[in-house]
Structures are given as C-alpha cells and as structure tokens.
Motif scaffolding. Structure first.
Motif, short mmCIF file in Angstrom:
data_model
loop_
_atom_site.label_atom_id
_atom_site.label_comp_id
_atom_site.label_asym_id
_atom_site.label_seq_id
_atom_site.Cartn_x
_atom_site.Cartn_y
_atom_site.Cartn_z
N GLN A 165 0.85 -1.19 0.00
CA GLN A 165 0.00 0.00 0.00
C GLN A 165 0.88 1.23 0.00
O GLN A 165 1.62 1.48 0.96
N ALA A 224 6.40 1.69 -0.67
CA ALA A 224 5.10 1.40 -0.07
C ALA A 224 5.30 0.64 1.23
O ALA A 224 6.41 0.21 1.55
N THR A 240 -9.78 -7.44 -5.84
CA THR A 240 -8.76 -7.32 -4.79
C THR A 240 -8.76 -8.64 -4.06
O THR A 240 -9.80 -9.29 -3.99
N GLU A 290 -2.91 5.55 -1.50
CA GLU A 290 -3.47 4.60 -2.45
C GLU A 290 -4.08 3.40 -1.72
O GLU A 290 -3.83 3.18 -0.54
N GLU A 291 -4.86 2.63 -2.45
CA GLU A 291 -5.45 1.44 -1.86
C GLU A 291 -4.42 0.30 -1.80
O GLU A 291 -3.45 0.28 -2.56
N ARG A 292 -4.68 -0.60 -0.92
CA ARG A 292 -3.83 -1.78 -0.81
C ARG A 292 -4.04 -2.68 -2.03
O ARG A 292 -5.17 -2.92 -2.44
N ASP A 316 -7.99 -9.11 -0.92
CA ASP A 316 -8.05 -8.92 0.53
C ASP A 316 -9.06 -9.84 1.21
O ASP A 316 -8.82 -10.34 2.30
#
Length: 130
Positions: free
Chosen positions: A39, A92, A112, A43-45, A114
C-alpha cells in the motif's frame, strides 16, 4: 489465533533488492494460503503475489512477474518476499497475509484479494529512492 510478525524492508536505490520475512506463530502456515500486499501513500492496498501451501501454486500480479518471488519455509513457519530490480514506484508499506483459502484462480480472479485473508502482518516499509 495466528499472529504474523514482519521484518526486513528498508531503503534501496533503484535496481536494488530487498527481502521481507513474515514469521507466523500460534499455528502452522502449512494448510493456509499466503500472500503479500503493498500500500503506497494515499493509495489502496493491492495484492502482489499469493501462494498455495497445499500444492505450491503461485500467482503474481503483472507488475511483480519476473522480479518478485514469494516463498515459504514450513520448518521455520515463515514466509518471504524477495524483491529484485526495484523501481521507485515500489515505495510502499508491504503486508503479509494468511487465509484459510488456498491461492487459486478463484482468488486471483477477484478484483482485490483482501477478502480471502484473515490474518495480517503489521507492515514493513520499503523505500526506493534515487
């Protein structure tokens, strides 16, 4: 309850290499799916790579192919991310993740990754500077 502790990271010049480690406790990594995310500030992961400990299947995002390598040492209960030919945009926070679902086409087909991972490391900073 599985706990993950990351180490490694740091600062490196473009083209350099770094290695991240993620040691697990409270359970064995064998039988879990493992992954690395990063990340960047603001910004997004995003996912980098995942690995199925069950059959050794490994997937990489296009940006990581040929330069990054995910691995696991079951005897040490530790997972790794070797990063080579680093570019400034690799700067990051990097996170290891473990989930009950093994890495597969199903996992990497989601936008994603996640949602497939229940346990997360605390993060390790990687800075690539000129």
């Amino acid at each position: 309850q599985l706990q993950l502790v990351e180490s490694g990271g740091g600062s490196v010049q473009p083209g350099g290499s770094l290695s991240l480690s993620c040691a697990a406790s409270g359970g064995s990594l064998a039988g879990y799916g493992i992954a690395w995310f990063r990340q960047a500030p603001g910004e997004e992961r995003v996912a980098i790579s995942c690995h199925a400990t069950s059959d050794g299947s490994t997937y990489y995002r296009d940006s990581a192919k040929g330069r990054f390598a995910i691995s696991v040492n079951k005897a040490k209960n530790t997972m790794y991310l070797q990063m080579n030919s680093l570019k400034p945009d690799a700067t990051a926070g990097y996170y290891c993740a473990v989930g009950e679902v093994q890495c597969s086409v199903t996992v990497v087909s989601t936008p994603t990754w996640d949602e497939w991972y229940e346990y997360w490391g605390q993060g390790a900073q990687v800075t690539v500077y000129s």
